[in-house]
Motif scaffolding. Structure first.
Motif, PDB file in Angstrom:
ATOM      1  N   LEU A  73      -3.325   5.772  10.325  1.00  0.00           N
ATOM      2  CA  LEU A  73      -3.303   6.835   9.362  1.00  0.00           C
ATOM      3  C   LEU A  73      -3.531   6.604   7.940  1.00  0.00           C
ATOM      4  O   LEU A  73      -4.070   7.143   7.308  1.00  0.00           O
ATOM      5  CB  LEU A  73      -1.848   7.400   9.766  1.00  0.00           C
ATOM      6  CG  LEU A  73      -1.497   8.033  11.077  1.00  0.00           C
ATOM      7  CD1 LEU A  73      -0.176   8.387  11.299  1.00  0.00           C
ATOM      8  CD2 LEU A  73      -2.351   9.059  11.378  1.00  0.00           C
ATOM      9  N   LEU A  74      -2.887   5.143   7.669  1.00  0.00           N
ATOM     10  CA  LEU A  74      -3.148   5.137   6.129  1.00  0.00           C
ATOM     11  C   LEU A  74      -4.544   4.817   5.849  1.00  0.00           C
ATOM     12  O   LEU A  74      -4.954   4.955   4.596  1.00  0.00           O
ATOM     13  CB  LEU A  74      -2.329   3.525   6.093  1.00  0.00           C
ATOM     14  CG  LEU A  74      -2.067   3.298   4.254  1.00  0.00           C
ATOM     15  CD1 LEU A  74      -1.699   4.277   3.512  1.00  0.00           C
ATOM     16  CD2 LEU A  74      -1.363   1.976   4.346  1.00  0.00           C
ATOM     17  N   GLY A  75      -5.255   4.408   6.935  1.00  0.00           N
ATOM     18  CA  GLY A  75      -6.728   3.844   6.582  1.00  0.00           C
ATOM     19  C   GLY A  75      -7.470   4.953   6.098  1.00  0.00           C
ATOM     20  O   GLY A  75      -8.558   4.676   5.607  1.00  0.00           O
ATOM     21  N   ILE A  76      -7.175   6.210   6.711  1.00  0.00           N
ATOM     22  CA  ILE A  76      -8.079   7.308   6.347  1.00  0.00           C
ATOM     23  C   ILE A  76      -8.057   7.855   4.853  1.00  0.00           C
ATOM     24  O   ILE A  76      -8.703   8.663   4.554  1.00  0.00           O
ATOM     25  CB  ILE A  76      -7.921   8.440   7.310  1.00  0.00           C
ATOM     26  CG1 ILE A  76      -6.545   9.212   6.886  1.00  0.00           C
ATOM     27  CG2 ILE A  76      -7.886   8.080   8.635  1.00  0.00           C
ATOM     28  CD1 ILE A  76      -6.093  10.184   7.667  1.00  0.00           C
ATOM     29  N   VAL A  77      -6.964   7.295   4.099  1.00  0.00           N
ATOM     30  CA  VAL A  77      -7.036   7.668   2.589  1.00  0.00           C
ATOM     31  C   VAL A  77      -8.260   7.100   2.069  1.00  0.00           C
ATOM     32  O   VAL A  77      -8.616   5.691   2.142  1.00  0.00           O
ATOM     33  CB  VAL A  77      -5.738   7.040   2.073  1.00  0.00           C
ATOM     34  CG1 VAL A  77      -5.706   7.419   0.507  1.00  0.00           C
ATOM     35  CG2 VAL A  77      -4.562   7.554   2.640  1.00  0.00           C
ATOM     36  N   PRO A  78      -9.229   7.716   1.221  1.00  0.00           N
ATOM     37  CA  PRO A  78     -10.139   7.458   0.693  1.00  0.00           C
ATOM     38  C   PRO A  78      -9.795   6.588  -0.604  1.00  0.00           C
ATOM     39  O   PRO A  78     -10.192   6.718  -1.761  1.00  0.00           O
ATOM     40  CB  PRO A  78     -11.103   8.703   0.324  1.00  0.00           C
ATOM     41  CG  PRO A  78     -10.009   9.578   0.205  1.00  0.00           C
ATOM     42  CD  PRO A  78      -8.758   9.243   1.212  1.00  0.00           C
ATOM     43  N   GLN A  79      -9.487   5.226  -0.242  1.00  0.00           N
ATOM     44  CA  GLN A  79      -9.076   4.384  -1.365  1.00  0.00           C
ATOM     45  C   GLN A  79      -9.603   2.951  -0.844  1.00  0.00           C
ATOM     46  O   GLN A  79      -9.121   2.496   0.098  1.00  0.00           O
ATOM     47  CB  GLN A  79      -7.548   4.584  -1.725  1.00  0.00           C
ATOM     48  CG  GLN A  79      -7.311   3.017  -2.410  1.00  0.00           C
ATOM     49  CD  GLN A  79      -7.956   3.057  -4.008  1.00  0.00           C
ATOM     50  OE1 GLN A  79      -8.695   2.194  -3.988  1.00  0.00           O
ATOM     51  NE2 GLN A  79      -7.671   3.906  -4.999  1.00  0.00           N
ATOM     52  N   CYS A  80     -10.494   2.256  -1.563  1.00  0.00           N
ATOM     53  CA  CYS A  80     -11.147   1.204  -1.358  1.00  0.00           C
ATOM     54  C   CYS A  80     -10.244  -0.260  -1.306  1.00  0.00           C
ATOM     55  O   CYS A  80     -10.296  -0.955  -0.435  1.00  0.00           O
ATOM     56  CB  CYS A  80     -12.130   0.560  -2.366  1.00  0.00           C
ATOM     57  SG  CYS A  80     -13.224  -0.708  -1.895  1.00  0.00           S
ATOM     58  N   GLY A  81      -8.773   0.011  -1.959  1.00  0.00           N
ATOM     59  CA  GLY A  81      -8.148  -0.972  -2.150  1.00  0.00           C
ATOM     60  C   GLY A  81      -7.135  -1.048  -0.872  1.00  0.00           C
ATOM     61  O   GLY A  81      -6.437  -2.270  -1.051  1.00  0.00           O
ATOM     62  N   ILE A  82      -6.896  -0.023  -0.156  1.00  0.00           N
ATOM     63  CA  ILE A  82      -5.907  -0.113   0.934  1.00  0.00           C
ATOM     64  C   ILE A  82      -6.443  -1.299   1.958  1.00  0.00           C
ATOM     65  O   ILE A  82      -5.402  -2.188   2.572  1.00  0.00           O
ATOM     66  CB  ILE A  82      -6.012   1.181   1.631  1.00  0.00           C
ATOM     67  CG1 ILE A  82      -5.187   2.149   0.642  1.00  0.00           C
ATOM     68  CG2 ILE A  82      -5.077   1.114   2.771  1.00  0.00           C
ATOM     69  CD1 ILE A  82      -5.100   3.616   1.188  1.00  0.00           C
ATOM     70  N   SER A  83      -7.541  -1.345   2.100  1.00  0.00           N
ATOM     71  CA  SER A  83      -7.837  -2.757   3.431  1.00  0.00           C
ATOM     72  C   SER A  83      -7.690  -3.760   2.694  1.00  0.00           C
ATOM     73  O   SER A  83      -7.328  -4.748   3.317  1.00  0.00           O
ATOM     74  CB  SER A  83      -9.611  -2.381   3.667  1.00  0.00           C
ATOM     75  OG  SER A  83     -10.179  -2.574   2.324  1.00  0.00           O
ATOM     76  N   GLY A  84      -7.917  -4.145   1.313  1.00  0.00           N
ATOM     77  CA  GLY A  84      -7.660  -5.488   0.712  1.00  0.00           C
ATOM     78  C   GLY A  84      -6.111  -5.637   0.604  1.00  0.00           C
ATOM     79  O   GLY A  84      -5.628  -6.689   0.855  1.00  0.00           O
ATOM     80  N   ALA A  85      -5.046  -4.630   0.612  1.00  0.00           N
ATOM     81  CA  ALA A  85      -3.839  -4.771   0.380  1.00  0.00           C
ATOM     82  C   ALA A  85      -3.207  -5.159   2.024  1.00  0.00           C
ATOM     83  O   ALA A  85      -2.508  -5.996   2.126  1.00  0.00           O
ATOM     84  CB  ALA A  85      -3.239  -3.586   0.267  1.00  0.00           C
ATOM     85  N   ALA A  86      -4.111  -4.384   2.979  1.00  0.00           N
ATOM     86  CA  ALA A  86      -3.724  -4.812   4.394  1.00  0.00           C
ATOM     87  C   ALA A  86      -4.155  -6.438   4.719  1.00  0.00           C
ATOM     88  O   ALA A  86      -3.310  -7.046   5.449  1.00  0.00           O
ATOM     89  CB  ALA A  86      -4.362  -3.836   5.353  1.00  0.00           C
ATOM     90  N   ALA A  87      -5.426  -6.584   4.265  1.00  0.00           N
ATOM     91  CA  ALA A  87      -5.544  -8.360   4.508  1.00  0.00           C
ATOM     92  C   ALA A  87      -4.653  -9.232   3.933  1.00  0.00           C
ATOM     93  O   ALA A  87      -4.249 -10.240   4.293  1.00  0.00           O
ATOM     94  CB  ALA A  87      -6.886  -8.264   3.536  1.00  0.00           C
ATOM     95  N   THR A  88      -3.956  -8.825   2.546  1.00  0.00           N
ATOM     96  CA  THR A  88      -3.033  -9.478   2.020  1.00  0.00           C
ATOM     97  C   THR A  88      -1.842  -9.822   2.921  1.00  0.00           C
ATOM     98  O   THR A  88      -1.085 -10.788   3.055  1.00  0.00           O
ATOM     99  CB  THR A  88      -2.768  -9.041   0.572  1.00  0.00           C
ATOM    100  OG1 THR A  88      -4.259  -9.168  -0.101  1.00  0.00           O
ATOM    101  CG2 THR A  88      -1.721  -9.798  -0.145  1.00  0.00           C
TER     102      THR A  88
END
Length: 305
Positions: A73-88
């Motif tokens: 659900l969080l991933g559908i937010v159109p923000q490039c940094g969310i995937s980077g935050a998840a990886a961290t």
């Protein structure tokens, strides 16, 4: 590269330097837009380091059970940094690999804004079609995230923890209380500089190649098209979602290819993963899983859409 340089110089006089400037500006913009989300993620990481009971108990158990659902659900937010935050957060042991991959699969970066902007010219997909694509991508992210947790349980080390991450990064997590903000800022700036440089290089490459060179009839073929587009989606750059979405809207690729490419395209997530998780064998397994499941899901969508 010399031919590219000469070609750029002959187009509109100073075209080469204009292209370099545009690529640098876009790379800087992508990196700067990611900073707020990355900073919040690192701030959360520092807070969790100071509350080990919360980190090892509630968060770990919750991530295993409901993490992929929240990640999708969080991933559908159109923000490039969310995937980077998840990886961290994955690299610190705060979330499971399935939760991180759910964010990766669901992430669409610029897809949604581009599709919405196409409504104004009358040539768009229609709001119902756009909502269906976004919700389907989120549902696939959730399902594939849980599947990834099952498949990769034996291959991902369970001993990741925030304290080891902080020691490796020399962020002085055990200093006085006020340093939590400085430590988070230090992490954020290190990642942001890397993202800006990589985005600049990739934007420059895309400018020289041209979007039309990336299109072709082979991309419309079942399975082969999805396999090639998912491979292209692994390029860790937010511009990939722009290219793929525009190519889909122009009718060059089908919906199966769109899903294959955007499911595998985690934006900056893969860059941050390789940077923060030092076990490169794990990283290769995660990337391979991301790719194969994206091809499979894209092919299935293409067959039934």
């Amino acid at each position: 590269m010399l031919n590219l340089f000469l070609h750029a110089e002959t187009v509109g006089g100073g075209g080469f330097w204009h292209t370099v400037g545009s690529a640098a500006l876009d790379g800087l913009k992508d990196g700067l837009w990611s900073i707020p989300v990355l900073f919040l993620a690192y701030l959360l990481m520092e807070a969790l380091e100071r509350s080990r009971r919360f980190n090892e108990g509630l968060l770990h158990g919750y991530s295993r059970k409901a993490g992929p659902a929240l990640g999708g659900l969080l991933g559908i937010v159109p923000q490039c940094g969310i995937s980077g935050a998840a990886a961290t957060l994955f690299s610190t042991g705060s979330i499971t690999v399935g939760t991180m991959l759910a964010v990766f699969f669901a992430t669409s970066d610029e897809m949604l804004p581009i599709m919405l902007s196409s409504l104004s010219d009358g040539a768009g997909l229609g709001i119902k079609r756009i909502v269906l694509i976004v919700l389907t991508k989120a549902a696939l992210g959730i399902a594939l995230g849980y599947l990834a947790d099952l498949l990769l349980r034996r291959f991902i080390r369970a001993e990741k923890d925030i304290h080891s991450f902080c020691e490796r990064e020399h962020c002085a997590c055990d200093d006085e209380e006020g340093s939590v903000f400085l430590s988070a800022l230090k992490h954020t700036l290190k990642i942001a500089v890397m993202l800006i440089l990589v985005n600049f290089a990739l934007n420059l490459l895309f400018s020289f190649i041209g979007v039309e060179k990336l299109s072709g009839t082979i991309l419309s073929r079942p399975v082969i098209g999805e396999a090639l587009l998912a491979l292209f989606g692994l390029v860790p750059n937010c511009s990939v979602s722009v290219v793929v979405t525009q190519t889909y809207l122009s009718g060059v690729i089908g919906v199966g290819g769109l899903f294959a490419a955007l499911l595998s395209n985690a934006g900056i997530g893969l860059l941050v993963l390789v940077r923060t998780n030092k076990n490169q064998k794990e990283n290769l397994i995660i990337i391979a899983t991301l790719y194969l499941l994206s091809v499979l899901a894209g092919t299935v969508v293409g067959l039934f859409a």
